[in-house]
Design an enzyme around this catalytic site. Structure first.
Site, PDB file in Angstrom:
ATOM      1  N   HIS A 162       0.833  -1.210   0.000  1.00 50.97           N
ATOM      2  CA  HIS A 162       0.000   0.000   0.000  1.00 50.97           C
ATOM      3  C   HIS A 162       0.868   1.260   0.000  1.00 50.97           C
ATOM      4  CE1 HIS A 162      -3.469  -2.586   0.893  1.00 50.97           C
ATOM      5  NE2 HIS A 162      -2.679  -3.174   1.778  1.00 50.97           N
ATOM      6  N   SER A 283      15.363  21.503 -17.166  1.00 49.62           N
ATOM      7  CA  SER A 283      14.203  22.370 -17.384  1.00 49.62           C
ATOM      8  C   SER A 283      14.630  23.628 -18.121  1.00 49.62           C
ATOM      9  CB  SER A 283      13.584  22.749 -16.029  1.00 49.62           C
ATOM     10  OG  SER A 283      12.693  23.843 -16.174  1.00 49.62           O
ATOM     11  N   GLU A 296       9.440   8.503 -17.201  1.00 50.37           N
ATOM     12  CA  GLU A 296       8.119   9.086 -17.453  1.00 50.37           C
ATOM     13  C   GLU A 296       7.605   8.699 -18.836  1.00 50.37           C
ATOM     14  OE1 GLU A 296       8.410  13.284 -16.799  1.00 50.37           O
ATOM     15  OE2 GLU A 296       9.161  13.042 -14.765  1.00 50.37           O
TER      16      GLU A 296
END
Length: 469
Positions: A162, A283, A296
């Site tokens: 979990h 970035s 990703e």
């Protein structure tokens, strides 16, 4: 009315060619041209079958095979390409063959076959080749997992359920947990291959051929196991393609699981890993950023793989026997899934290969979140306490620690006795990460000997290439 297309394989009973709208919808050379290699392989095998039954004499067979080889060279070199008027890969290549061999000889090759059995075979040949490339990438991925496991052998980390701290495990054990799903994917590909190697060639349009051609000969020439058992099934079934897309999607889903963890582990809050500059990005506005883009993208492209599977299965739903033009929708999902996996897997494998693990950080967090509580409960069971009672006693230990701001191992002897007289000082033997891990030494457990067992088994499958001289 549109003019008649002389390059068409089917227009003899039509007074005109298809409308522009019909031609644009029907055209498939923009994606099925990548099957040209397999179409030509089929043509060679089919020519042999025609010659075996006397439809081509020895000289004609020699000339036809020579023409096919010449056409193949032109296709590879890019000097022969489909024209705007070519409907599909089959019509384009027949046109090319006739340009070389002439209409009388080149026109004989169409006897006894249909685009229906051709394309059903060609997509299988493509997938069989693609499966080999995917298998190589899976093995490379497994190899990097095992190298990282070896490099970080003995390092403890928090195991989670979990996504909460559960029990300590070895980092190597965790990494290898991502290897076994890919082993199963290799097994799925191997099982699938047995079904994919059945050849539809010889099924004709749907009912087989009346020319007496030997489909076993063609299957043998194509490296396939033998002909399909039912000609209607052979031309209309695409479950072999949907099964292949399922395996591709499952590979992606399994990669996505690791990708998600790498994304999380690279955050400042976790700080488990350092990303290599070659396998991360920055970035355009935030100079400090170092982003896990590969993970990703791998996670994102899994949706594409699942979508391709869903797209094909939806197209196949409720199709009547035998061939229907809906089946043209099998190729683009297959091509895209193969291209996607062969793009994602080398990048993710490279990311994994260059990762640095912050082992001190991981080990310091291994006992957090009362992750040794189960060890206490199981220690009580070994002292003869029923597990129900052991669970309650350990729960009180956790509750007491939360109230006092302590860890389990910080409780004094008197505090332990106050919770339960079953908690003697000997319980401290299991209140360590190393003791917890060592105790889980049955098959599949996280104890070091069992992790080494896993490594040995995986090494047989994916030996280390970086050690080869």
């Amino acid at each position: 009315m549109a003019s008649k297309n002389n390059d068409s394989l089917w227009g003899s009973r039509f007074s005109s060619g298809p409308s522009d709208e019909m031609a644009n919808l029907s055209k498939s050379t923009h994606f099925d041209w990548r099957l040209a290699k397999y179409d030509l392989l089929g043509s060679k095998a089919h020519a042999e079958a025609l010659a075996q039954k006397g439809y081509l004499n020895k000289g004609e067979l020699t000339e036809l095979l020579k023409a096919i080889k010449q056409l193949e060279k032109r296709v590879v070199a890019g000097s022969f390409k489909p024209k705007e008027t070519d409907e599909d890969v089959h019509s384009a290549l027949e046109r090319g063959l006739i340009e070389i061999a002439g209409g009388d000889l080149g026109g004989k090759l169409r006897a006894g076959r249909s685009r229906n059995d051709q394309i059903a075979t060609e997509i299988r040949l493509f997938m069989l080749d693609a499966a080999e490339e995917i298998e190589k990438q899976i093995l490379s991925f497994i190899e990097q997992l095992t190298i990282q496991a070896e490099t970080n052998m003995g390092v403890a980390m928090p195991g989670r359920t979990h996504f909460q701290h559960a029990q300590p495990v070895l980092l190597a054990h965790h990494l290898l947990a991502h290897a076994w799903p890919q082993v199963r994917n290799l097994q799925r590909l191997e099982s699938w291959r047995a079904r994919a190697k059945q050849s539809p060639y010889g099924a004709g349009a749907l009912a087989g051929s009346s020319l007496g051609l030997d489909p076993n000969l063609i299957a043998e020439k194509l490296g396939m196991a033998g002909p399909e058992k039912n000609s209607m099934d052979a031309t209309s079934s695409r479950d072999v393609a949907s099964e292949f897309l399922f395996i591709c999607a499952q590979v992606g889903i399994d990669l996505s699981s690791l990708s998600e963890e790498l994304i999380i582990w690279s955050t400042a809050e976790f700080g488990y890993i350092k990303l290599n500059d070659e396998f991360s990005t920055g970035s355009s506005i935030m100079p400090q950023k170092k982003n896990p883009d590969i993970a990703e993208l791998a996670r994102g492209k899994t949706g594409r793989l699942v979508g391709n599977l869903t797209s094909l299965m939806t197209s196949l739903k409720s199709l009547p026997l035998s061939y229907n033009r809906d089946l043209q929708e099998d190729k683009e999902p297959v091509f895209d899934s193969v291209d996607t996996l062969l793009l994602v897997m080398p990048a993710l494998t490279g990311m994994l290969r260059t990762l640095e693990f912050e082992t001190n950080r991981m080990e310091s967090l291994a006992p957090e979140g009362f992750s040794l509580a189960t060890d206490v409960a199981e220690w009580l069971v070994r002292q003869g306490v029923a597990f129900k009672n052991a669970h309650e006693i350990t729960g009180k230990m956790v509750s007491t620690c939360e109230q006092l701001g302590l860890k389990l191992q910080d409780l004094s002897d008197s505090q332990l006795k106050e919770i339960s007289d079953k908690l003697t000082p000997e319980v401290r033997e299991v209140l360590s990460v190393s003791g917890s891990i060592k105790s889980r030494d049955r098959a599949g457990g996280t104890a070091l000997p069992r992790v080494l067992d896993q490594l040995m088994e995986l090494r047989k499958l994916a030996p280390r290439t970086d050690l080869e001289s």
